[in-house]
Design an enzyme around this catalytic site. Sequence first.
Site, mmCIF file in Angstrom:
data_model
loop_
_atom_site.group_PDB
_atom_site.id
_atom_site.type_symbol
_atom_site.label_atom_id
_atom_site.label_comp_id
_atom_site.label_asym_id
_atom_site.label_seq_id
_atom_site.Cartn_x
_atom_site.Cartn_y
_atom_site.Cartn_z
ATOM 1 C CG ASP A 101 -2.294 0.460 0.988
ATOM 2 O OD1 ASP A 101 -2.442 1.558 0.417
ATOM 3 O OD2 ASP A 101 -3.245 -0.264 1.343
ATOM 4 C CG ASP A 202 -4.940 5.625 0.998
ATOM 5 O OD1 ASP A 202 -5.803 4.743 1.115
ATOM 6 O OD2 ASP A 202 -4.942 6.691 1.637
ATOM 7 C CD GLU A 258 -8.983 4.323 -1.740
ATOM 8 O OE1 GLU A 258 -9.849 3.907 -0.968
ATOM 9 O OE2 GLU A 258 -8.164 5.200 -1.416
ATOM 10 C CG HIS A 332 -9.214 -1.513 4.251
ATOM 11 N ND1 HIS A 332 -8.956 -1.525 2.889
ATOM 12 C CD2 HIS A 332 -8.841 -0.290 4.687
ATOM 13 C CE1 HIS A 332 -8.436 -0.365 2.537
ATOM 14 N NE2 HIS A 332 -8.351 0.403 3.604
ATOM 15 C CG ASP A 333 -11.704 1.885 3.252
ATOM 16 O OD1 ASP A 333 -11.232 1.812 4.404
ATOM 17 O OD2 ASP A 333 -11.096 2.388 2.288
HETATM 18 O O1 TEU Z 1 -9.890 5.403 1.761
HETATM 19 C C1 TEU Z 1 -10.283 6.445 0.922
HETATM 20 C C2 TEU Z 1 -11.596 6.980 1.080
HETATM 21 O O2 TEU Z 1 -12.040 7.759 0.248
HETATM 22 C C3 TEU Z 1 -12.347 6.709 2.310
HETATM 23 O O3 TEU Z 1 -12.862 7.914 2.766
HETATM 24 C C4 TEU Z 1 -13.453 5.772 2.106
HETATM 25 O O4 TEU Z 1 -14.409 6.322 1.253
HETATM 26 C C5 TEU Z 1 -14.042 5.550 3.451
HETATM 27 O O5 TEU Z 1 -13.094 4.822 4.190
HETATM 28 C C6 TEU Z 1 -15.292 4.781 3.407
HETATM 29 O O6 TEU Z 1 -15.802 4.735 4.697
HETATM 30 C C7 TEU Z 1 -8.519 5.228 1.930
HETATM 31 C C8 TEU Z 1 -8.248 3.995 2.755
HETATM 32 O O7 TEU Z 1 -8.667 2.859 2.053
HETATM 33 C C9 TEU Z 1 -8.903 4.156 4.088
HETATM 34 O O8 TEU Z 1 -8.784 3.014 4.878
HETATM 35 C C10 TEU Z 1 -8.237 5.329 4.757
HETATM 36 O O9 TEU Z 1 -8.884 5.591 5.964
HETATM 37 C C11 TEU Z 1 -8.254 6.582 3.894
HETATM 38 O O10 TEU Z 1 -7.906 6.338 2.538
HETATM 39 C C12 TEU Z 1 -7.255 7.576 4.400
HETATM 40 O O11 TEU Z 1 -5.957 7.109 4.167
#
Ligand code: TEU
Length: 555
Positions: A101, A202, A258, A332-333
């Site tokens: 990542d 990210d 992403e 994970h989100d």
């Molecule tokens: O997530 C990007 C993101 O846009 C997040 O706001 C996502 O939409 C949100 O987690 C949904 O609830 C990335 C990573 O995948 C996330 O884990 C991180 O928290 C975030 O960036 C900040 O680095």
Amino acid sequence: MAEYKRAWWKEAVVYQIYPRSFADSNGDGIGDLNGITAHLDYLKTLGVDAIWLSPIYESPNHDNGYDIADYYAIMKEFGTMEDFDRLLEETHKRGMKLIMDLVVNHSSNENQWFVESRKSKDNPYRDYYIWKDGKDDGPPNNWGSCFSGSAWEKDEVTGQYYLHLFVKEQPDLNWANPDVRNDVFKMMTWWCDKGIDGYRMDVIGMIGKENFDDGPVAPGALYGDFAPSCQHTETTHKYLREMREKVLSKYDLLTVGETSGTTDNALRYANLDESELNMVFGFEHNDGVNDGNELGKWSDHGTPLKEIRAILNRWQMNLQGKAWNTVYLSNHDQPRQVSRYGCDSELFRVRSAKMLATLIHTLWGTPYIYQGEEIGMTNAYFTRLDQYKDVEVHNAWKQWVESGLVDGEDMMRYYARIARDNARTPMQWNREENAGFTTGTPWLPVTQNYLMINAEDAVKDPDSIFHYYRKLIELRHKHDIIVYGTFEPLLEDSESVWAYRRHLGDQTLTVALNWTDRKTECDLMDGLEGTELISNYPTHQKGILQPYEARVILS
Ligand code: TEU
Ligand code: CA
């Protein structure tokens, strides 16, 4: 017909590991690198080609590693650089690749760069971050952070504000400064020279900040939207082309951004000319299904087939022949896919998980599996706020519930459906205490269905979700049409069936998926000559698809 140049990252199936929750090797309740190494044979049995590790760098963990304090060091809780080198070597030994990542839109506020940057306005690292004077006793503009509150934090040392599009412990790096870019490129090169095989980047679509104008305020929203100034700007594309030239082009990497955004955005990032990235994760199918009120994702009340199918079909159609695509439902989100898009009751969990797996592996694009998905892990369904550890949950609670804007019980219901911790509970390995994840106290509660849902039982049962995934992955490796075939949508008005064809040479692959828990009329597969490559039902009925039935026929 679209022609694609062969590439390993087009043919690969990627498995995402969230290291904190995968496997704990030393009993402190936190997953670690040695825990991952110990389970590589499990992943080899599944048949995945590459592993993507969520961040493992030194971090104070305000956002579980997405706030990096030292890009050249391993998080102490996860192990040492020797542990990492061994993990990399053991992964390669088994013929798998390792994707890291890359979190460089922002760093941790404990990163040495930020520690220096805060000290004074003339510190050599001042311009590594985005500092501005306040306006009318408030922040420089109206932008809200992705995790609630203003996107600006006033720092008492100099009286200026710094930008953080995520939590205040995640200050945004200033990509306009060439020293920042060079330091990031140097760091990326250092890991590539170690032998890693790619980067998941990210929120990489946010690095090019074009201006700092107030953003539009949606009805009922508390802050302005930074997207018009920060998302998918020309400046971001310029930085990515520079990254390509100075780092990425020198190695044979998988790169996945992403980026959220539309297919138009994706066409530029992931163009087949490979001038920027190999592919990107779209968000529309996961994000676009809320009802658009000010609560955004917290108000998601369900995912109608028609909406998600229209979005994913559009990504297939608009990108094919022009860019490379990804296919995923979980990470994970996001909440667990079987709970969100399938049905996690005892009656339909296995069938619907297999149906969703069929979709991911037979659409066009590189599939991404999120840990636990392959055994049909479900949402956590926490009932108390203190069970959640995610900063996003607690910040949203402060912003909406403590202020009286949203009812606490409603919010708890939204969290049970949508919160990120649903997907972050420990991997369920076996029937032992804590599902075999740890001998200590897990950092996040284990979901209490592990006696029924665990990897050990799944591997033993030839009819399990696990073996269905294994078979799908095998089919991708065997049949070029699944990787490179063109996409043709079918039955686009159906209320219950998601169907499509893939074409390559004189071959046709036909896929029919019943997205509902009811029998539905469908004669698409009747009388089709060819071989059934896979199905989640042993027998079929003429003119009917059974609840969550999935069929794939090659002719
Ligand atoms: O997530 C990007 C993101 O846009 C997040 O706001 C996502 O939409 C949100 O987690 C949904 O609830 C990335 C990573 O995948 C996330 O884990 C991180 O928290 C975030 O960036 C900040 O680095
Ligand atoms: Ca540990």
